[in-house]
Design an enzyme around this catalytic site. Structure first.
Site, PDB file in Angstrom:
ATOM      1  N   ASP A  31       6.678  -9.788  -8.025  1.00 54.33           N
ATOM      2  CA  ASP A  31       6.176 -10.435  -7.355  1.00 54.33           C
ATOM      3  C   ASP A  31       5.112 -11.244  -8.205  1.00 54.33           C
ATOM      4  O   ASP A  31       4.290 -10.543  -9.439  1.00 54.33           O
ATOM      5  CB  ASP A  31       4.693 -10.744  -6.189  1.00 54.33           C
ATOM      6  CG  ASP A  31       5.837  -9.903  -5.470  1.00 54.33           C
ATOM      7  OD1 ASP A  31       6.847 -10.562  -4.773  1.00 54.33           O
ATOM      8  OD2 ASP A  31       6.103  -8.781  -3.682  1.00 54.33           O
ATOM      9  N   GLU A  78      10.424 -14.322   6.367  1.00 55.78           N
ATOM     10  CA  GLU A  78      10.365 -12.771   5.686  1.00 55.78           C
ATOM     11  C   GLU A  78       9.018 -12.710   5.647  1.00 55.78           C
ATOM     12  O   GLU A  78       8.457 -13.264   5.126  1.00 55.78           O
ATOM     13  CB  GLU A  78      10.535 -12.852   4.485  1.00 55.78           C
ATOM     14  CG  GLU A  78      12.036 -13.607   3.881  1.00 55.78           C
ATOM     15  CD  GLU A  78      12.502 -13.594   2.212  1.00 55.78           C
ATOM     16  OE1 GLU A  78      11.476 -13.275   1.595  1.00 55.78           O
ATOM     17  OE2 GLU A  78      13.343 -14.482   2.392  1.00 55.78           O
TER      18      GLU A  78
END
Length: 260
Positions: free
Chosen positions: A64, A53
């Site tokens: 995140d 990814e």
């Protein structure tokens, strides 16, 4: 199977045939530099990653944690553009033959243009996209163009997802299902809870797609635990932290290769 989505599906099926979970490695594009990010992906594949990814750094990454936010900030301050992500996909796919996905928030794709983004990603050899903040009910335009270009659309499910919602999400997705091991942002954790195993069980009840677990998988023991019940193990922050903590880019690449 169509396009490089077929390569992704084949690679996951190959891991299953070997009675093991696939290793999916997440690395931010453009980190520590565009060239360095390309080398990091190559190192990850050389170290045993089945699927990659490539993250498209974003200034407001809601999923995140601090490690990936720090790497994203470095990439953005370096002037990273979507063209650099496409270059990363192209060069790493050509060099390794691995299926390369882009993980991105929706806003950059929307601003760039869905048709343009999907066409360029397919032309670069990309296998698809993971879209963590795109609601399934608003994904029709994306899925239309992704299907046109043979790209997988990977959605994220969470422990809070009800069974009916899981069925809706998995029916719309392709490639695999990204199962978040816990509620919260990416980053290292002390443990991977039982809720991850329960989420995999409930997700599998709705689909034949492979179910890969990420978010919070930060040690070899975590990975072993997840590999015992999931089709794939997604590791990101742990690799990125090694690179952030390394004294220089070369040392960071070497550490990532050793620890995969």
């Amino acid at each position: 199977m169509s396009g490089n989505r077929g390569l992704l599906e084949s690679r996951l099926a190959e891991a299953a045939s070997e009675n093991r979970a696939a290793l999916v490695a997440y690395l931010p594009g453009g980190f520590p530099t565009v060239d360095g990010g390309i080398e990091a992906v190559k190192a990850a594949v050389a170290g045993g990653a089945d699927v990659i990814e490539v993250g498209l750094p974003h200034s407001d990454p809601v999923l995140d944690g601090p490690v990936i936010q720090t790497a994203d900030d470095i990439a953005l301050r370096g002037g990273l553009k979507i063209a650099d992500i496409m270059r990363t996909v192209r060069e790493t796919h050509e060099a390794t033959g691995a299926p390369i996905l882009v993980m991105t928030y929706w806003n950059p794709v929307d601003r760039y243009g869905v048709e343009r983004f999907t066409a360029e990603l397919a032309e670069a050899g990309g296998a698809g996209c993971i879209l963590p903040d795109l609601p399934v009910q608003e994904s029709g335009l994306w899925r239309e163009h992704a299907e046109k270009h043979g790209l997988a659309t990977v959605f994220v499910v969470a422990p809070s997802s009800k069974d009916a919602r899981l069925a809706t999400i998995t029916a719309a997705g392709s490639g695999f299902v990204y199962a978040s091991s816990l509620m919260g942002v990416t980053g290292t954790r002390e443990s991977v809870g039982e809720q991850a195993q329960d989420l995999v069980r409930r997700t599998r009840a709705t689909t034949d797609l492979p179910v890969c677990v990420g978010i919070g998988v930060s040690t070899a023991e975590h990975a072993r635990q997840v590999a015992g019940f999931a089709d794939g193990v997604i590791v990101g922050s742990a690799f990125v932290k090694l690179m952030l903590d390394a004294p220089d880019e070369a040392a960071g690449l070497a550490l990532s290769l050793i620890h995969i």
